[in-house]
Design an enzyme around this catalytic site. Structure first.
Site, PDB file in Angstrom:
ATOM      1  N   GLU A 145      -0.883  -8.240   5.581  1.00  0.00           N
ATOM      2  CA  GLU A 145      -0.507  -8.524   6.978  1.00  0.00           C
ATOM      3  C   GLU A 145      -1.701  -8.434   7.927  1.00  0.00           C
ATOM      4  OE1 GLU A 145      -0.163  -5.803   5.359  1.00  0.00           O
ATOM      5  OE2 GLU A 145      -0.640  -4.125   6.687  1.00  0.00           O
ATOM      6  N   HIS A 148      -3.341  -4.906   1.992  1.00  0.00           N
ATOM      7  CA  HIS A 148      -2.659  -5.158   3.273  1.00  0.00           C
ATOM      8  C   HIS A 148      -2.646  -6.654   3.583  1.00  0.00           C
ATOM      9  CE1 HIS A 148      -2.249  -1.061   5.084  1.00  0.00           C
ATOM     10  NE2 HIS A 148      -3.141  -0.781   4.144  1.00  0.00           N
ATOM     11  N   CYS A 186       0.822  -1.199   0.000  1.00  0.00           N
ATOM     12  CA  CYS A 186       0.000   0.000   0.000  1.00  0.00           C
ATOM     13  C   CYS A 186       0.870   1.269   0.000  1.00  0.00           C
ATOM     14  CB  CYS A 186      -0.985  -0.066   1.153  1.00  0.00           C
ATOM     15  SG  CYS A 186      -2.451   0.915   0.841  1.00  0.00           S
TER      16      CYS A 186
HETATM   17  N1  LIG Z   1      -3.465   1.913   3.412  1.00  0.00           N
HETATM   18  C1  LIG Z   1      -2.553   2.671   2.854  1.00  0.00           C
HETATM   19  O1  LIG Z   1      -1.358   2.449   2.974  1.00  0.00           O
HETATM   20  C2  LIG Z   1      -3.082   3.853   2.128  1.00  0.00           C
HETATM   21  C3  LIG Z   1      -2.066   4.615   1.324  1.00  0.00           C
HETATM   22  C4  LIG Z   1      -2.433   6.089   1.297  1.00  0.00           C
HETATM   23  N2  LIG Z   1      -3.660   6.316   0.605  1.00  0.00           N
HETATM   24  C5  LIG Z   1      -1.269   6.877   0.664  1.00  0.00           C
HETATM   25  O2  LIG Z   1      -1.454   7.492  -0.333  1.00  0.00           O
HETATM   26  O3  LIG Z   1      -0.214   6.867   1.165  1.00  0.00           O
END
Ligand SMILES: NC(=O)CC[C@H](N)C(=O)O
Length: 204
Positions: A172, A170, A79
């Site tokens: 994890e 995610h 992410c």
């Molecule tokens: N769950 C996340 O890691 C979201 C990432 C977040 N939207 C970003 O731009 O950093």
């Protein structure tokens, strides 16, 4: 035992540590450049990429993280972590680490469904993986050496590019540790592996 760092400045740190340990490796929190020594691999967790970048700069970690990438050791970004790895972030000037040959777009799945779960079919995993997406980015473009491992709704959500693994979601946050285990399998064996920079990786 494999030693896997987790960048521990912000975000889903504890969950990655738990997942790494559940896979039988040693997890190490990384807050300062010296914490990168002696690691076999590094996880960049989810969270908020601009906040994480600010904290990376405050800890003097940006160049040490780029050096870590140059050493050839595996890095896994989930992410926000994927956003940090990407060579290009759509609509942004300079990338963060800029080491993984993918272009990402942030917050790609629309406000009304900022968070959701989906059953994903992932190359290399036999059964579907129940993935949690939280204000997730997606991969809008990949380089020639990058392997797309999963798409969701026509969007690339997981890819591997040499030593780099990245996913939009995610892995994890569930009790399913297959993706962490997939990443740990990317760590070369400890004796006599030649790294891309020509160093012999031979820690016992
Ligand atoms: N769950 C996340 O890691 C979201 C990432 C977040 N939207 C970003 O731009 O950093």
């Amino acid at each position: 035992m494999k030693r896997v760092g987790v960048l521990a400045l912000q975000g889903a740190v504890r969950e990655h540590i738990h997942s790494i340990e559940a896979c039988g490796a040693k997890a190490i929190s990384v807050k300062w450049p010296k914490d990168l020594e002696e690691l076999d691999a590094l996880v960049l967790p989810g969270g908020e990429s601009t906040t994480m970048r600010r904290l990376i700069d405050r800890s003097g970690l940006i160049e040490p993280l780029r050096e870590f990438a140059k050493s050839g050791r595996p890095m896994f970004g989930t992410c926000a972590g994927l956003i940090l790895l990407a060579r290009e972030v759509a609509g942004h000037g300079a990338p963060h680490l800029g080491v993984m040959d993918v272009m990402v777009e942030r917050n790609s799945f629309g406000r009304q469904i900022d968070s959701f779960e989906a059953e994903l079919s992932i190359t290399g995993l036999e059964a579907p993986f129940n993935a949690v997406f939280i204000r997730a980015p997606h991969i809008v473009g990949v380089g020639p050496e990058t392997q797309v491992l999963c798409e969701h709704d026509g969007k690339i959500v997981m890819a591997k590019s040499g030593q780099f693994l990245g996913c939009s979601f995610h892995p994890e946050l569930t009790y399913d540790h297959r993706i962490t285990s997939y990443f740990l399998d990317m760590i070369p064996s400890r004796t006599g592996t030649l790294l891309p920079n020509g160093m012999l990786y031979s820690k016992v």
